[in-house]
Motif scaffolding. Structure first.
Motif, mmCIF file in Angstrom:
data_model
loop_
_atom_site.group_PDB
_atom_site.id
_atom_site.type_symbol
_atom_site.label_atom_id
_atom_site.label_comp_id
_atom_site.label_asym_id
_atom_site.label_seq_id
_atom_site.Cartn_x
_atom_site.Cartn_y
_atom_site.Cartn_z
ATOM 1 N N LEU A 85 96.369 63.214 -46.561
ATOM 2 C CA LEU A 85 95.440 63.149 -47.685
ATOM 3 C C LEU A 85 94.222 62.275 -47.390
ATOM 4 N N ALA A 86 94.171 61.698 -46.208
ATOM 5 C CA ALA A 86 93.050 60.829 -45.840
ATOM 6 C C ALA A 86 91.731 61.587 -45.937
ATOM 7 N N GLY A 87 90.736 60.934 -46.505
ATOM 8 C CA GLY A 87 89.421 61.548 -46.619
ATOM 9 C C GLY A 87 89.241 62.397 -47.864
ATOM 10 N N THR A 88 90.300 62.547 -48.660
ATOM 11 C CA THR A 88 90.166 63.306 -49.900
ATOM 12 C C THR A 88 89.926 62.347 -51.058
ATOM 13 N N SER A 89 89.563 62.907 -52.200
ATOM 14 C CA SER A 89 89.348 62.077 -53.387
ATOM 15 C C SER A 89 90.622 61.909 -54.196
ATOM 16 N N THR A 90 91.713 62.440 -53.662
ATOM 17 C CA THR A 90 92.982 62.394 -54.381
ATOM 18 C C THR A 90 93.492 60.962 -54.509
ATOM 19 N N CYS A 91 93.960 60.617 -55.700
ATOM 20 C CA CYS A 91 94.639 59.344 -55.909
ATOM 21 C C CYS A 91 96.105 59.527 -55.517
ATOM 22 N N VAL A 92 96.642 58.613 -54.722
ATOM 23 C CA VAL A 92 98.016 58.683 -54.244
ATOM 24 C C VAL A 92 98.821 57.544 -54.861
ATOM 25 N N VAL A 93 99.928 57.895 -55.503
ATOM 26 C CA VAL A 93 100.846 56.897 -56.063
ATOM 27 C C VAL A 93 102.155 57.021 -55.294
ATOM 28 N N ASP A 94 102.445 56.023 -54.477
ATOM 29 C CA ASP A 94 103.596 56.062 -53.578
ATOM 30 C C ASP A 94 104.759 55.271 -54.173
ATOM 31 N N LEU A 95 105.932 55.902 -54.236
ATOM 32 C CA LEU A 95 107.111 55.229 -54.767
ATOM 33 C C LEU A 95 108.107 54.849 -53.676
ATOM 34 N N THR A 96 107.713 54.955 -52.414
ATOM 35 C CA THR A 96 108.569 54.523 -51.314
ATOM 36 C C THR A 96 108.273 53.068 -50.978
ATOM 37 N N ALA A 97 108.997 52.557 -49.978
ATOM 38 C CA ALA A 97 108.792 51.169 -49.539
ATOM 39 C C ALA A 97 107.721 51.045 -48.458
ATOM 40 N N ASP A 98 107.110 52.153 -48.063
ATOM 41 C CA ASP A 98 106.268 52.155 -46.868
ATOM 42 C C ASP A 98 105.080 51.199 -46.939
ATOM 43 N N PHE A 99 104.532 50.969 -48.125
ATOM 44 C CA PHE A 99 103.308 50.166 -48.238
ATOM 45 C C PHE A 99 103.460 48.978 -49.182
ATOM 46 N N ARG A 100 104.694 48.596 -49.479
ATOM 47 C CA ARG A 100 104.914 47.518 -50.453
ATOM 48 C C ARG A 100 104.638 46.132 -49.889
ATOM 49 N N LEU A 101 104.924 45.909 -48.628
ATOM 50 C CA LEU A 101 104.820 44.567 -48.056
ATOM 51 C C LEU A 101 103.505 44.420 -47.302
ATOM 52 N N ARG A 102 102.767 43.387 -47.657
ATOM 53 C CA ARG A 102 101.483 43.148 -46.994
ATOM 54 C C ARG A 102 101.666 42.612 -45.583
ATOM 55 N N ASP A 103 102.727 41.846 -45.356
ATOM 56 C CA ASP A 103 102.974 41.230 -44.056
ATOM 57 C C ASP A 103 103.726 42.216 -43.160
ATOM 58 N N PRO A 104 103.101 42.693 -42.067
ATOM 59 C CA PRO A 104 103.799 43.641 -41.198
ATOM 60 C C PRO A 104 105.060 43.055 -40.578
ATOM 61 N N GLY A 105 105.079 41.743 -40.356
ATOM 62 C CA GLY A 105 106.272 41.112 -39.817
ATOM 63 C C GLY A 105 107.434 41.194 -40.788
#
Length: 341
Positions: A85-105
Motif C-alpha cells: 500500500l506504500a505510495g497510496t492515499s489509503t489509511c492503514v489501521v494495523d491490529l498486529t504487533a508488527d509496528f507497536r514497539l518503537r524500539d527495534p531492540g
C-alpha cells in the motif's frame, strides 16, 4: 462515505470489525478478504452477521481500492500489506504487533524476529486515543495496541504521569480463550481449555513491552488463560511513593479520564462490581479502570478490564477511525453491554 477493506476478515477480530462497521453511518465495507475462505459467504464464518451482509470473502491478492484498510492478519504478516500500500492515499489501521514497539531492540527481544524497517515503523501512530488523540486526527498509519497492553496502559498511565508510584510494577493478566484467535490448535480444544486456569506466559509476556513504552515504568507481566471466551483483566501491583493517600490516586484517575468516552473509573467500597469486571463489558468498547490503596503499607493495586476483541482490538481501531474521520468517537459503538450475562 468512507470505503473500508478488511484483510483477515475471517478471524475473530475481523468479525468484530465487520460487526461494528457494517452499520456504521459513515462507512461502507467494500471488501472482506480471506485467502482461506475466498468465495465463501461472510456470514458462514460469522453467523451473528446473518441478515446483515451479503458479502463474500475475496482473496487479498485481488484487493480493490479502499479509503481505509484494516489489517487483522497474523503477527508478522502486516509488513507485506503495508509495503503493497506504500505510495497510496489509503489509511492503514494495523491490529498486529508488527509496528507497536518503537524500539527495534525491544521488538527483537519480545518477538524473536527482525523488526520492520525504520521507515515503516516510524510512520505509525499508536492507536490509543486516550494518549494520541491529536496525532490520530491526521494519521495515515495507525498501530492498535494489544488487548492486555491497552488495559495495562490505561490502568497505570495516570499513576505514572502523576508520579504516584515507584517504577517497578508487576502485572497479573487474565484473558479468555478468544485471545488465542480462531485457529484450531491443541491449546484451544474445549477438552484442554475448559475448567483450566493456565499460566501460558509466566515471564515477559509480549504486552509488557508496550505498557513499559507508554508509561515509562519497569513492567513485569504474567498472563493466565481462564474459562471465559471474551474478556481481559489486569491486576497491576505497585508501590506508592511515600505519603501516598487514596485521595491522590482517585484524583489522578478522575483528572485523566473525566472526559474520555470509553474509560470509566470503577472503584467502589462495596457491591458485586466494585472493581472492573470483564463479564459486563462483553461486546462494548469500554475499558473500566479501578484501584485499591493500602495507605499504611503504600501498596497500590490498579485494575482494568475490557473486552479483548472490542476495546482490546476492533473497537479501539474503529474509535481511531472515527477520530481520523472527524466524527464523534462513539459513532457506531454506543452498545452499553448486558447484565446479567
Amino acid at each position: 462515505m468512507t470505503t473500508v477493506g478488511i484483510i483477515g476478515a475471517a478471524g475473530y477480530v475481523g468479525g468484530e470489525l465487520l460487526r461494528l462497521l457494517l452499520h456504521h453511518p459513515d462507512v461502507r465495507v467494500t471488501g472482506a478478504y480471506s485467502a482461506s475462505l475466498r468465495g465463501k459467504r461472510v456470514d458462514g464464518a460469522h453467523p451473528n452477521l446473518r441478515g446483515h451482509t451479503a458479502l463474500s470473502f475475496t482473496d487479498p491478492d485481488d484487493r480493490g481500492a479502499h479509503d481505509v484498510v484494516f489489517l487483522a492478519v497474523p503477527h508478522g504478516r502486516a509488513v507485506e500489506h503495508v509495503r503493497a500500500l506504500a505510495g497510496t492515499s489509503t489509511c492503514v489501521v494495523d491490529l498486529t504487533a508488527d509496528f507497536r514497539l518503537r524500539d527495534p531492540g525491544a521488538h527483537q527481544r519480545y518477538y524473536g524476529e527482525v523488526p520492520p524497517a525504520d521507515d515503516l515503523r516510524a510512520a505509525f501512530t499508536p492507536g490509543l486515543p486516550e494518549l494520541y488523540r491529536d496525532a490520530l486526527r491526521t494519521a495515515d498509519r495507525i498501530s492498535v495496541p494489544g488487548c492486555m497492553a491497552t488495559a495495562g496502559v490505561l490502568a497505570l498511565r495516570p499513576l505514572a504521569a502523576a508520579g504516584l508510584v515507584e517504577p517497578g510494577v508487576v502485572i497479573d493478566a487474565k484473558i479468555g480463550s478468544s485471545g488465542s484467535g480462531s485457529s484450531a490448535t491443541t491449546t484451544n480444544l474445549h477438552a484442554e481449555r475448559s475448567g483450566a486456569m493456565r499460566v501460558f506466559a509466566p515471564h515477559r509476556h509480549r504486552h509488557e513491552a508496550e505498557v513499559a513504552q507508554e508509561t515509562g515504568l519497569d513492567v513485569r507481566m504474567t498472563a493466565t488463560g481462564v474459562e471465559a471466551v471474551r474478556g481481559a483483566q489486569v491486576l497491576c501491583h505497585a508501590s506508592g511513593k511515600p505519603g501516598l493517600a487514596e485521595a491522590d490516586v482517585r484524583r489522578a484517575y478522575r483528572d485523566a479520564y473525566a472526559d474520555e468516552p470509553f474509560v470509566r473509573v470503577v472503584a467502589q467500597r462495596r457491591g458485586l462490581y466494585r472493581l472492573p469486571e470483564p463479564k459486563i463489558l462483553a461486546g462494548t468498547n469500554y475499558c473500566d479502570v479501578g484501584f485499591s490503596v493500602e495507605e499504611d503499607s503504600g501498596r497500590v493495586l490498579a485494575v482494568a478490564a475490557l473486552d479483548n476483541l472490542v476495546k482490546g482490538a476492533a473497537g479501539n481501531a474503529v474509535q481511531c477511525l472515527n477520530i481520523r474521520l472527524g466524527r464523534p468517537e462513539d459513532t457506531g459503538m454506543r452498545f452499553a453491554g448486558l447484565h446479567p450475562v
